[in-house]
Write a protein that holds these residues in place. Structure first.
Motif, short mmCIF file in Angstrom:
data_model
loop_
_atom_site.label_atom_id
_atom_site.label_comp_id
_atom_site.label_asym_id
_atom_site.label_seq_id
_atom_site.Cartn_x
_atom_site.Cartn_y
_atom_site.Cartn_z
N ARG A 166 11.28 -10.14 3.28
CA ARG A 166 11.17 -11.53 2.59
C ARG A 166 11.31 -11.11 1.11
O ARG A 166 11.82 -12.04 0.15
N ILE A 167 10.85 -9.88 0.65
CA ILE A 167 10.93 -9.78 -0.73
C ILE A 167 12.02 -8.70 -1.11
O ILE A 167 12.18 -8.19 -2.52
N GLY A 168 12.74 -8.10 -0.20
CA GLY A 168 13.93 -7.44 -0.22
C GLY A 168 13.77 -6.11 -0.80
O GLY A 168 14.21 -5.33 -1.59
N CYS A 169 13.14 -5.25 0.04
CA CYS A 169 12.78 -3.87 -0.18
C CYS A 169 12.57 -3.21 1.18
O CYS A 169 12.61 -3.93 2.23
N SER A 170 12.42 -1.95 1.17
CA SER A 170 12.25 -1.09 2.44
C SER A 170 10.67 -1.37 2.95
O SER A 170 9.63 -1.63 1.94
N ARG A 171 10.49 -1.02 4.45
CA ARG A 171 9.21 -1.08 4.82
C ARG A 171 8.51 0.09 4.32
O ARG A 171 7.06 -0.23 3.93
N GLY A 172 8.93 1.14 4.06
CA GLY A 172 8.28 2.22 3.55
C GLY A 172 7.63 1.85 2.11
O GLY A 172 6.46 2.38 1.73
N SER A 173 8.33 1.06 1.39
CA SER A 173 8.15 0.73 0.14
C SER A 173 6.81 -0.26 0.08
O SER A 173 5.57 -0.20 -0.63
N VAL A 174 6.97 -1.27 1.02
CA VAL A 174 5.79 -2.19 1.22
C VAL A 174 4.54 -1.31 1.69
O VAL A 174 3.58 -1.50 1.15
N ASN A 175 4.64 -0.37 2.48
CA ASN A 175 3.58 0.61 2.88
C ASN A 175 2.76 0.99 1.60
O ASN A 175 1.64 1.20 1.62
N LYS A 176 3.80 1.56 0.89
CA LYS A 176 3.13 2.40 -0.41
C LYS A 176 2.57 1.35 -1.41
O LYS A 176 1.34 1.57 -1.90
N ALA A 177 3.03 0.22 -1.46
CA ALA A 177 2.35 -0.70 -2.31
C ALA A 177 1.14 -1.26 -1.87
O ALA A 177 0.17 -1.50 -2.62
N ILE A 178 0.99 -1.35 -0.38
CA ILE A 178 -0.19 -1.86 0.20
C ILE A 178 -1.38 -0.63 -0.02
O ILE A 178 -2.60 -1.16 -0.38
N LYS A 179 -1.07 0.50 -0.01
CA LYS A 179 -1.94 1.60 -0.25
C LYS A 179 -2.48 1.47 -1.68
O LYS A 179 -3.41 1.76 -1.93
N SER A 180 -1.57 1.16 -2.45
CA SER A 180 -2.03 1.03 -3.82
C SER A 180 -3.02 -0.24 -4.18
O SER A 180 -4.01 -0.30 -5.05
N LEU A 181 -2.41 -1.21 -3.45
CA LEU A 181 -3.53 -2.53 -3.69
C LEU A 181 -4.88 -2.17 -2.86
O LEU A 181 -5.86 -2.52 -3.51
N VAL A 182 -4.97 -1.37 -2.05
CA VAL A 182 -6.32 -1.08 -1.31
C VAL A 182 -6.94 -0.25 -2.30
O VAL A 182 -8.06 -0.33 -2.65
N GLU A 183 -6.27 0.97 -2.86
CA GLU A 183 -7.27 1.86 -3.68
C GLU A 183 -7.43 0.98 -5.18
O GLU A 183 -8.39 1.67 -5.77
N SER A 184 -6.67 0.11 -5.50
CA SER A 184 -7.14 -0.68 -6.68
C SER A 184 -8.25 -1.66 -6.37
O SER A 184 -8.55 -2.51 -7.23
N LYS A 185 -8.72 -1.90 -5.06
CA LYS A 185 -9.73 -2.82 -4.69
C LYS A 185 -9.17 -4.08 -4.81
O LYS A 185 -9.87 -5.14 -5.16
N LEU A 186 -8.04 -4.49 -4.56
CA LEU A 186 -7.21 -5.88 -4.83
C LEU A 186 -7.26 -6.44 -3.21
O LEU A 186 -7.41 -7.73 -3.28
N ILE A 187 -7.15 -5.69 -2.38
CA ILE A 187 -7.17 -6.27 -1.09
C ILE A 187 -7.87 -5.37 -0.01
O ILE A 187 -8.05 -4.19 -0.39
N SER A 188 -8.34 -5.80 1.07
CA SER A 188 -8.78 -4.94 2.14
C SER A 188 -7.97 -5.18 3.29
O SER A 188 -7.47 -6.44 3.62
N VAL A 189 -7.91 -4.14 4.35
CA VAL A 189 -6.81 -4.04 5.51
C VAL A 189 -7.84 -4.05 6.76
O VAL A 189 -8.66 -2.94 6.61
N TRP A 190 -7.56 -4.75 7.58
CA TRP A 190 -8.54 -4.77 8.76
C TRP A 190 -7.53 -4.74 10.20
O TRP A 190 -6.34 -5.26 10.06
N LYS A 191 -8.02 -4.02 11.18
CA LYS A 191 -7.26 -4.22 12.40
C LYS A 191 -8.04 -4.95 13.40
O LYS A 191 -9.28 -4.62 13.43
N THR A 192 -7.47 -6.06 14.03
CA THR A 192 -7.95 -6.87 14.90
C THR A 192 -8.09 -6.16 16.12
O THR A 192 -7.29 -5.06 16.43
N PRO A 193 -9.17 -6.74 17.21
CA PRO A 193 -9.05 -5.79 18.57
C PRO A 193 -7.81 -5.93 19.25
O PRO A 193 -7.26 -4.92 19.92
N GLY A 194 -6.83 -6.99 18.94
CA GLY A 194 -5.53 -7.12 19.40
C GLY A 194 -4.45 -5.85 18.65
O GLY A 194 -3.21 -6.11 19.09
N LYS A 195 -5.06 -5.17 17.59
CA LYS A 195 -4.24 -4.39 16.99
C LYS A 195 -3.28 -5.11 15.73
O LYS A 195 -2.53 -4.23 15.29
#
Length: 219
Positions: A52-81
């Motif tokens: 949707r935003i026109g980049c690689s999946r690896g770039s998205v993964n790196k960005a999400i880690k940055s957002l978590v480290e900056s305490k802007l988002i939290s990431v959870w795994k549901t029982p269904g994974k």
């Protein structure tokens, strides 16, 4: 404004966090915000975000880690994974952003998103729990009010008006983002998968995730 055509963002995302994380992380944050429900949660896959935003999946993964480290988002795994992304309140010093002192044309500040059109006024709930003395300070009174507001939100969302005390107990014991994640997952569960009631499912998930978190910390 029609349902699903708008979302809110704190100005600090651009004025403070952009220079620390980079525009890609800000772009991913915007995408998550645009998809979030009234509980500030959403469930897109990294592949879908990348497409949707026109980049690689690896770039998205790196960005999400940055957002978590900056305490802007939290990431959870549901029982269904499946992965759940939850937007956290943005915390900055009062002078960190150059905000206008005038209200934007009568629009009051509310939670970042609500793609169903229902506003949620609990954006600044305090997460740090404090012990209460016999005589409350103003800060303690404010914390109590915020806990009661959170408890009321949970109670109304689940249609369980008879048990306010139970939700106040949850609000005093668990972080707000944890409870809102559980509420979001509870509301997203199809009726066909609910054995008893959404209230019972919510209580089960609170215990399930709390136990899982404790086991992760102890391990």
């Amino acid at each position: 404004m029609k349902h699903g055509e708008w979302y809110w963002l704190d100005k600090a995302i651009i004025q403070i966090y952009a220079r620390e994380m980079g525009l890609l992380s800000v772009g991913v944050y915007h995408f998550l915000a645009s998809m979030a429900d009234k509980n500030q949660s959403c469930y897109p896959s990294q592949k879908y975000i990348a497409e949707r935003i026109g980049c690689s999946r690896g770039s998205v993964n790196k960005a999400i880690k940055s957002l978590v480290e900056s305490k802007l988002i939290s990431v959870w795994k549901t029982p269904g994974k499946s992965t759940v992304y939850h937007l956290l309140p943005v915390t900055v010093l009062n002078n960190d952003t150059h905000l206008s002192k005038e209200r934007n044309h009568g629009v009051s500040k509310v939670n970042t998103n609500n793609n169903k059109g229902t506003r949620n006024n609990t954006n600044n709930i305090v997460y740090v729990k404090k012990s209460y003395s016999t005589k409350n300070t103003p800060d303690q009174d404010d914390l109590r009010a915020r806990e009661e507001l959170l408890a009321n939100d949970l109670m109304e969302a689940l249609g369980d008006e008879r048990h306010f005390g139970r939700y106040l107990f949850y609000a005093q014991k668990y972080p707000e983002e944890f409870l809102r994640h559980v509420l979001s997952e509870t509301n997203a569960t199809p009726d066909s998968r609910i054995r008893k009631s959404r209230v019972a499912l919510f209580r089960y998930l609170v215990k399930f995730y709390a136990k899982q978190t404790n086991e992760d910390h102890s391990g």
